[in-house]
Design a protein around this motif. Structure first.
Motif, PDB file in Angstrom:
ATOM      1  N   ASP A   1       9.426  14.793  -0.470  1.00 22.50           N
ATOM      2  CA  ASP A   1       9.369  13.368  -0.149  1.00 22.50           C
ATOM      3  C   ASP A   1      10.825  12.898  -0.095  1.00 22.50           C
ATOM      4  OD1 ASP A   1       8.825  10.698   0.008  1.00 22.50           O
ATOM      5  OD2 ASP A   1       7.627  10.584  -1.836  1.00 22.50           O
TER       6      ASP A   1
ATOM      7  N   SER B   1      12.924   5.489  -6.134  1.00 19.81           N
ATOM      8  CA  SER B   1      12.029   6.230  -5.243  1.00 19.81           C
ATOM      9  C   SER B   1      12.411   6.088  -3.773  1.00 19.81           C
ATOM     10  CB  SER B   1      10.590   5.794  -5.459  1.00 19.81           C
ATOM     11  OG  SER B   1      10.436   4.495  -4.990  1.00 19.81           O
TER      12      SER B   1
ATOM     13  N   THR C   1       5.585   8.775   0.821  1.00 19.95           N
ATOM     14  CA  THR C   1       4.946   9.087  -0.456  1.00 19.95           C
ATOM     15  C   THR C   1       3.430   9.118  -0.296  1.00 19.95           C
ATOM     16  OG1 THR C   1       6.781   7.975  -1.534  1.00 19.95           O
ATOM     17  CG2 THR C   1       4.852   8.415  -2.887  1.00 19.95           C
TER      18      THR C   1
HETATM   19 MG    MG Z   1       8.252   6.634  -1.249  1.00 22.04          MG
END
Ligand code: MG
Ligand code: ADP
Length: 798
Positions: free
Chosen positions: A250, A220, A104
């Motif tokens: 990502d 995430s 990220t």
């Molecule tokens: Mg990440």
């Protein structure tokens, strides 16, 4: 066509501890490809990782060691891809690596500093800068942002901003057309005319991503996020449109299932994530093996979406992110191994050009008009749509006299006007049919006779008939095209009015614009799906939502929030950024003033030059001498001053523009940080509220109040034996049966501590009688007690 293997790069994340050195080395001496050598510490080499192999070497296009800046990463990895996207090719950059290795950070950027911004904001900046420079083509840019979690797609650019969990976001599904092209249903595309608008969309997506994530569901690390820039360009006047897509991906953390070793909900997540990365691996293995006919793209959503990026029409780049610490050695090796396979995949990128039917019709219409004009020059008469009655009558007379003429050589002369030729044939046909009805046999006899006499005429007739047929077809095609156009325009009008009323539901269109197939099959769908998110619109709505949250807060809650905020680790970042922002603002202000000054200076200089020039001319006239051939020194001096000022102006202007982007970015970072803070507070608060309700009037005074999370003080405290995680219960305090004894107790227990917390004493918080507010107050009091108690223990312990 450009044939290219997938480019692989490695980036090593900075390690916290220095002792980790010696685990790897980068060999860049060789002129060819650089090598990354991972050296296994002996204890690991002897153990589970491998039988006695002590080092592994992996080749990469380039290896970026710990010190590599975000700027370097952009320049070396993303810029070339952005350039090919600008040239009309599809591009993909994906980051692959275990959780925490910097995916990220590399793709989106860090949340703290402006200089930490990652590939997405830098690429947007670069692309818009280039588009601005190129005025010879017309461009449009659209953005989409997709998150894939547990094999489900979610639209991160949902303009409703109401998501509080992933499930609230619109679900995106995959459609495949008969040509096996993938379309994403429900993924909204947003036009971005400027860098700022595009950045706002990125921020909106990241915010939705953050809001949708709860502490229980750290999506995430287990989801894939695909930020896509769709570029279309065309030369003015041309009907050919170029489309290119840039996916910035990502990926989910690549850690293996075995290591996660968890059950329940987490297992499902781990399974899915590993499943989809496992399918990615299978696709890559299949692609890297020669003569494999079937590539299992369809096994997962992510491989379906990235189908073109993997062995298809795309220039693809992979960044292997590595966290080279001892405990991550095996994951790092497996990331590198994955990269080596990826490097074997060949892609074939082609220019995505297509003819826009709308533009084609316009061009054809123009061509027809030109031909008509040309015709008019030859025939000397202006063409109208239809022949006039007088013309028709004249023609029919000509036909009659032609038919009556006994001379076999006689000709029917009507000129080159196709309409007249057509009419002659129609009329002849009519006459023939009429005759057929009245005296069939005679006619046929006559015709037969004629046939025998003049076989050539039949041939000529046939030829003319063919020409006629051809022209008829042409005319029919054009008329149909015009009709369709008219209908489309009406449809579009109708749709746009419908759209306004039911904007939300229109999102479910299967084909996004910018997709060649989509355009070909459903040209009128494009305007329906694009939603213009005005920068101001959604930022203010986000803000409104935030302030709305605050307005609803009761007094106690607000006060608790203030403490929470003050003690939160992120508040330092927010404060820092606030300071930087202030500084940038004053810099921008000063710069703006200087720019204005320079501007008026330029104006003055220009005026002086004109005046001087006029003076010289006047002097020449009055003294009746010709203009001196020698250059006027003063004027030259003024001119060079003017140039200097213009240069200054330009430099300052560029600087101001850069400052503006930085300010905007910083504001977004701060907004995001503030929202994160608020969200964490809400989560903490809700948890406290439920635990208060669950622990009904109970035994003791102090309650089940957990410490505020992430508080630096608490982080310090947790290192002390009393407050380590396993001892949390030791601090748990039960709620008191009613507010009054509680506040009494508070007064009695913590008088000496009051000074360490400058806030209003709890007893001064008025009880309202409203149970919601009162429970808020209660929670606040308990929270504070918990803080105070801890502070007390810390002080006494220390
Ligand atoms: Mg990440
Ligand atoms: P991932 O997305 O792979 O799980 P992150 O990008 O979230 O990992 O990185 C984890 C942490 O490490 C973040 O706090 C991030 O700011 C930091 N980090 C990662 N890479 C770098 C780097 N190159 N320089 C500085 N900090 C980094």
């Amino acid at each position: 066509m450009v044939k290219q293997t997938i480019q692989i790069f490695a980036r090593v994340k900075p390690t916290v501890r220095k002792q980790q050195q010696g685990i790897y080395s980068i060999d860049e001496d060789e002129k060819l490809t650089p090598n990354l050598e991972i050296i296994l510490p002996r204890d690991l080499a002897d153990g589970f990782v491998n039988n006695k192999r002590e080092s592994y070497k992996f080749k990469f296009q380039k290896i970026f060691d710990q010190g590599a800046s975000q700027e370097t990463i952009f320049e070396n990895i993303a810029k070339p891809v952005a350039e090919s996207v600008l040239a009309g090719y599809n591009g993909t950059i994906f980051a692959y690596g275990q959780t925490g290795s910097g995916k990220t950070f590399t793709i989106t950027g860090g949340a703290e500093r402006y200089s930490d911004r990652g590939i997405i904001p830098r690429t947007l900046s670069y692309i818009f800068e280039q588009l601005q420079k190129d005025s010879s083509t017309i461009h449009t840019t659209h953005i989409s942002y997709l998150e894939i979690y547990n094999e489900c797609g979610y639209d991160l650019l949902d303009p409703r901003h109401e998501a509080s969990s992933l499930e609230d976001l619109p679900k995106v599904t995959i459609l495949e057309d008969p040509d096996q092209n993938i379309h994403l249903k429900n993924l909204s595309l947003h036009q971005a005319a400027t860098e700022e608008e595009a950045l706002n969309l990125l921020f909106l997506g990241d915010t939705n991503r953050m809001i949708a994530e709860t502490p229980m569901n750290q999506a995430s690390t287990r989801s894939h996020c695909i930020f896509t820039i769709h570029l279309s360009s065309k030369e003015p006047g041309s009907a050919t449109v170029r489309h290119a897509k840039l996916h910035l991906v990502d990926l989910a953390g690549s850690e293996r299932v075995a290591k996660t070793g968890v059950g329940g909900q987490l297992l499902t997540e781990a399974k899915y994530i590993n499943l989809s990365l496992h399918y990615l691996e299978q696709v890559i293995i299949a692609l890297s093996e020669k003569h494999r006919a079937h590539i299992p793209y369809r096994n997962s959503m992510m491989t379906s979406v990235l189908r073109d990026s993997l062995g298809g029409n795309c220039m693809t780049t992979m960044i292997a992110t590595l966290s080279l610490e001892k405990r991550n050695i095996d994951e790092s090796i497996s990331t590198c191994r994955f990269a080596q396979r990826v490097a074997l995949i060949k892609n074939e990128a082609v220019l995505n050009e297509e003819i826009d039917p709308r533009l084609m019709i316009i061009r054809l219409q123009k061509e027809i008009q030109e031909l008509k004009d040309e015709l008019a020059i030859f025939t000397g008469e202006q063409r109208t749509e239809a022949l006039s009655d007088a013309e028709l009558l004249q023609l029919e007379k000509l036909i009659t006299s032609f038919l009556d003429d006994q001379d076999p050589e006689s000709r029917l002369e009507v000129g080159t006007d196709m309409r007249k030729i057509h009419h002659c044939f129609h009329h002849l046909k009519k006459l023939l049919n009429d005759k057929k009805i009245h005296g069939k046999s005679t006619v046929s006899c006559e015709i037969k006779d004629q046939d025998c006499q003049e076989p050539l005429k039949e041939e000529e007739y046939k030829k003319l008939r063919d020409i006629l047929q051809q022209r008829d077809n042409e005319i029919n095609i054009l008329v149909n095209m015009l009709k369709k156009e008219k209908k489309k325009a009406q449809d579009a009008l109708h749709l746009s009015s419908m759209d306004r009323s039911e904007c939300r539901h229109s999102q479910s269109l299967p084909f996004p614009p910018g997709n060649p197939e989509g355009l070909r099959t459903l040209p009128s769908s494009a305007p329906k799906q694009i939603q213009d998110v005005s920068t101001f619109g959604y930022r203010s709505s986000l803000l409104h939502r935030k302030t709305g949250m605050r307005e609803e807060m009761s007094l106690g809650r607000q006060e608790a929030f203030e403490i929470f905020k003050r003690d939160h680790a992120d508040s330092v970042t927010i404060e820092d950024n606030k300071q930087i922002l202030k500084q940038r603002f004053s810099e921008a202000k000063a710069l703006g003033e200087s720019i204005n000054e320079t501007r008026s200076k330029i104006g003055r200089l220009k005026e002086e030059i004109t005046q001087r020039h006029m003076q010289q001319v006047a002097l020449g006239v009055s003294e009746n001498i010709a203009m001196p051939s020698m250059p006027d020194l003063l004027e030259e001096k003024l001119r060079s001053q003017l140039e200097e000022e213009k240069r200054r102006y330009k430099t300052m202007f560029t600087h101001l523009k850069a400052l503006k982007v930085e300010i905007e970015h910083l504001q977004l970072l701060m907004d995001k940080a503030k929202m994160k803070l608020q969200k964490e507070f809400e989560a903490w608060w809700t948890e406290e509220a439920t635990s208060l309700q669950v622990n009904s009037p109970a035994v003791n005074s102090l309650s089940h109040v957990k410490p505020f999370p992430q508080t630096p003080e608490f982080q310090q405290e947790t290192s002390q034996p009393l407050f380590n995680k396993s001892n949390v219960n030791a601090r748990k305090i039960l709620p008191s049966p009613s507010p009054i004894p509680h506040s009494q107790e508070h007064n009695s227990t913590s008088a000496s501590l009051e000074s360490s917390v400058p806030e209003r004493p709890a007893s001064s918080v008025p009880l309202t009688g409203d149970s919601q507010t009162d429970s808020d107050i209660l929670a606040f009091i308990k929270a504070r007690q918990s803080i105070l108690q801890k502070k007390c223990v810390t002080t006494t312990g220390a």
